[in-house]
Design an enzyme around this catalytic site. Structure first.
Site, mmCIF file in Angstrom:
data_model
loop_
_atom_site.group_PDB
_atom_site.id
_atom_site.type_symbol
_atom_site.label_atom_id
_atom_site.label_comp_id
_atom_site.label_asym_id
_atom_site.label_seq_id
_atom_site.Cartn_x
_atom_site.Cartn_y
_atom_site.Cartn_z
ATOM 1 N N ARG A 46 0.822 -1.241 -0.081
ATOM 2 C CA ARG A 46 0.162 0.061 -0.070
ATOM 3 C C ARG A 46 0.963 1.187 -0.010
ATOM 4 N NH1 ARG A 46 -5.547 -1.045 1.936
ATOM 5 N NH2 ARG A 46 -5.694 -3.285 2.569
ATOM 6 N N LYS A 150 3.760 -18.707 7.689
ATOM 7 C CA LYS A 150 2.894 -19.204 8.715
ATOM 8 C C LYS A 150 2.499 -17.834 9.584
ATOM 9 C CE LYS A 150 6.164 -19.200 12.684
ATOM 10 N NZ LYS A 150 5.605 -18.416 13.474
ATOM 11 N N ASP A 179 8.493 -22.846 6.269
ATOM 12 C CA ASP A 179 8.660 -23.151 7.470
ATOM 13 C C ASP A 179 10.094 -22.913 7.294
ATOM 14 O OD1 ASP A 179 9.350 -23.758 10.066
ATOM 15 O OD2 ASP A 179 7.988 -25.208 10.224
ATOM 16 N N HIS A 180 10.767 -21.568 7.837
ATOM 17 C CA HIS A 180 12.106 -21.411 7.902
ATOM 18 C C HIS A 180 12.953 -22.557 8.682
ATOM 19 C CE1 HIS A 180 11.336 -18.931 11.302
ATOM 20 N NE2 HIS A 180 12.580 -19.226 11.697
ATOM 21 N N LYS A 184 16.919 -24.874 7.721
ATOM 22 C CA LYS A 184 18.032 -24.738 8.274
ATOM 23 C C LYS A 184 18.761 -25.966 7.885
ATOM 24 C CE LYS A 184 16.465 -21.710 12.082
ATOM 25 N NZ LYS A 184 17.279 -20.755 11.534
ATOM 26 N N GLU A 218 13.990 -19.327 23.270
ATOM 27 C CA GLU A 218 14.570 -18.080 22.870
ATOM 28 C C GLU A 218 14.946 -17.230 24.152
ATOM 29 O OE1 GLU A 218 12.314 -16.299 19.420
ATOM 30 O OE2 GLU A 218 10.990 -17.986 20.236
ATOM 31 N N ASP A 237 2.953 -20.079 18.003
ATOM 32 C CA ASP A 237 3.945 -19.399 17.338
ATOM 33 C C ASP A 237 5.110 -20.481 16.969
ATOM 34 O OD1 ASP A 237 5.489 -16.957 16.523
ATOM 35 O OD2 ASP A 237 6.589 -17.351 18.407
ATOM 36 N N HIS A 242 6.776 -25.255 13.722
ATOM 37 C CA HIS A 242 8.385 -25.560 13.793
ATOM 38 C C HIS A 242 8.727 -26.854 14.624
ATOM 39 C CE1 HIS A 242 8.704 -21.789 12.219
ATOM 40 N NE2 HIS A 242 8.810 -21.080 13.317
ATOM 41 N N LYS A 342 9.827 -18.402 25.673
ATOM 42 C CA LYS A 342 10.409 -17.108 25.568
ATOM 43 C C LYS A 342 11.212 -16.680 27.003
ATOM 44 C CE LYS A 342 8.648 -15.052 21.706
ATOM 45 N NZ LYS A 342 9.590 -14.725 20.651
#
Length: 494
Positions: A46, A150, A179-180, A184, A218, A237, A242, A342
């Site tokens: 946009r 995702k 899905d990154h 890997k 994380e 998440d 994952h 997290k």
């Protein structure tokens, strides 16, 4: 192998993912010769940018993130273009037709078009329909593929609805659900480790493996994503996509041949074999947690409820741990412990295969554990732990390790996850992309957890900087086990 000539259309091109991940990935592919000169990138959003302002924005991003400079940077940026549209208005997509046709003619890309939806999930069903309104989905002239980020739905019901919506306009072979994690190198090497070595595959079953531990930790909090994360949580998440995909690659059967369909068939089979979670399982084998304020390295860190964009009464989990099993011949009775969170002590994703100990500890009171540790991130590598004799008199054993780190290869051809997956999509290789049946199987398994949490699930507190709620330790301690507490790096060569 180089990518086919094509036009890459990025929706949401003015957003964070584009300048941090997608454009740097394409730049690096171009720099190492994996893209031909016959490609173009059309940014769509946009924002009122034009070709020159978009190029300058991406140029600055590449200088910042990739330390890019010189002729290579300028040559790459000359392939970048931009078209502002209202991405919710089907009629506005008519502006894309002449731009895409012009780029196909200029770069001789034969109509091959890769659409990347780097947008909010609310547009995942809208964009395919708008493209179809103007015939931009048909493969009469070149292939058309669409990459979906995702989350693939919010629960089982919305995942089914999204699937139906996209399939109205794109066929399954055109849809690439990215899905990154699967891009890997260590995740892919897991398959090579298993299926190309006679040493491991005979041991990869219930007869020799005691249990499997999968961690996705994380060290950061939700940062400025509190509003998004609160509607997602650790389960959606990280776990649903994952970590379940990693679990499937650990547990899958050898494919008959190495191609996209055979590989994804085996992944789907594992996910369909996950033991359905009963109310008793949810009560005894699931722990949900939420981090609270604490001091880390002398600095006070905010709790989840104090994060920007998070409601003060939020019950969203920032941590989850689950014991689950796979109902098939290979894995019957072997528990899989999966945890993610997290604000844990370190950022690390790894798989630990715990092999059964010797039936009788001849040399010491307790036999050393045999473990295979597969580090997915960071400092990717593989470590094998086993027992050897302590120096000196006697036969007391101690645990030692043999370590392999990808960093030691210093290989210039090692691609990042987004580089690998973008290249695969341009080549038409869907091996590392999620297929619709696997996505549905994941949601089917997770849905009872979502329902349980909505009805009565308790979320325990844990201090930021710790390994989660004490209830998670009790979960694994029921079987006399403890969670591995990994450091931030694999053991380095000496």
């Amino acid at each position: 192998m180089k990518a086919e000539n094509n036009c890459i259309v990025i929706f949401g091109a003015s957003g964070d993912l584009t300048h941090r991940k997608l454009i740097p990935a394409l730049y690096n592919l171009y720099k190492i010769g994996r893209l031909t000169e016959n490609f173009s990138v059309l940014g769509v959003a946009r924002s009122e940018l034009n070709d020159e302002t978009f190029r300058e924005k991406m140029r600055q991003a590449l200088i910042k993130h990739e330390k890019a400079n010189g002729d290579m940077l300028e040559k790459f940026c000359s392939h970048l273009y931009y078209q502002p549209i209202n991405t919710s208005d089907a009629q506005d997509y008519g502006k894309l037709v002449p731009r895409i046709d012009e780029l196909h003619d200029k770069y001789q890309t034969c109509g091959n078009t890769l659409y990347y939806m780097s947008t909010p999930p609310s547009l995942y069903g809208v964009i395919p329909e708008c493209l179809a309104t103007h015939g931009l989905n048909t493969e009469e002239y070149g292939w058309k593929r669409i990459i979906v980020e995702k989350p693939f739905g919010y629960d089982l019901k919305t995942a089914h609805a999204l699937d139906i919506q996209i399939h109205r306009f794109f066929e399954e072979h055109q849809i690439y659900r990215i899905d990154h994690y699967l891009g890997k190198e260590t995740v892919q090497n897991l398959l090579v480790l298993r299926f190309s070595n006679g040493l491991f595959e005979p041991l990869w079953n219930r007869n020799y493996i005691e249990y499997v531990e999968i961690t996705g930790a994380e060290s950061i909090g939700v940062e400025d994503r509190g509003g998004y994360y609160d509607g997602s949580g650790a389960m959606r998440d990280m776990f649903q996509n994952h970590l379940l995909q990693v679990l499937a690659m650990v547990a899958m059967e050898p494919p008959a041949i190495i191609n996209a369909n055979s590989m994804r068939d085996e992944v789907a089979k594992v996910l369909h074999c996950l033991h359905p979670l009963t109310q008793e399982d949810l009560k005894n084998n699931l722990v949900l947690g939420q981090y609270v304020k604490a001091e880390i390295n002398g600095e006070t860190v905010a709790g989840y409820l104090q994060e920007k964009g998070v409601p003060e009464d939020s019950n969203t989990e920032t941590y989850m741990a689950l014991r689950c099993e796979i109902d098939n011949w290979r894995w019957a009775g072997v528990p899989f412990y999966v945890r993610t969170g997290k604000r844990l002590p370190v950022r690390v994703t790894e798989v630990v295969i715990h092999f059964k100990t010797t039936p009788h500890p001849v040399f010491s009171k307790s036999a050393p554990e045999n473990k295979l540790i597969i580090r997915i991130q960071p400092d990717e590598g593989i470590s094998m732990r086993f027992g050897l004799k302590k120096p000196g008199a006697g036969f007391e054993s101690k645990e030692v390790s043999m370590d392999f780190r990808y960093a030691d290869l210093a290989s210039p051809s090692l691609l990042t996850a987004y580089e690998r997956l973008l290249l695969d999509a341009m080549k038409g290789d869907a091996t590392l992309f999620a297929r619709t049946d696997a996505v549905h199987a994941c949601w089917k398994f997770v849905q009872p957890i979502l329902d349980y949490k909505a009805e009565r699930g308790r979320v325990y507190e844990y201090e930021a900087g710790t390994w989660g709620p004490t209830e998670a330790d009790k979960l694994i301690a029921k079987a006399g086990r403890v969670w591995r507490k990994p450091s931030g790096a694999m053991k380095k060569k000496v």
